[in-house]
Design an enzyme around this catalytic site. Sequence first.
Site: not given
Length: 124
Positions: A63, A70
């Site tokens: 994560e 991102e």
Amino acid sequence: MKKFFRSFGYAYQGVRYALSSELNLRIHCLSIIVITTLGFWLNLKPIEWVTLIAMFGLVVVAELLNTAIEQLTNLVSPDFSKKAGLVKDIAAAAVLIAAIIALLVGCIIFYPHLQTRFFTVYAS
């Protein structure tokens, strides 16, 4: 030595940012708390704890890497780009795969304990 300890501060800032901005990371952390509580209730064996901790780490690291990818993708490609979207999708897929693996491992660990606990309760 000062630089070494400063790096922990930077890492802490990264975790803090990810926790404040990523709902999925908060969901994973809540899941860790629930699973840990269940593990204590079921009195897991040390090897089961080690395995669960490894799975917690796998999912959280995936994560965090997804969040970093991102952010980097948004930096280098602020406008819409099909390739940038694909990069983000692949990073998200890595988190999904890690979470599925962790779920399967959790089921393998918890099933016998839950079966014993509930079979013993209902058999009495």
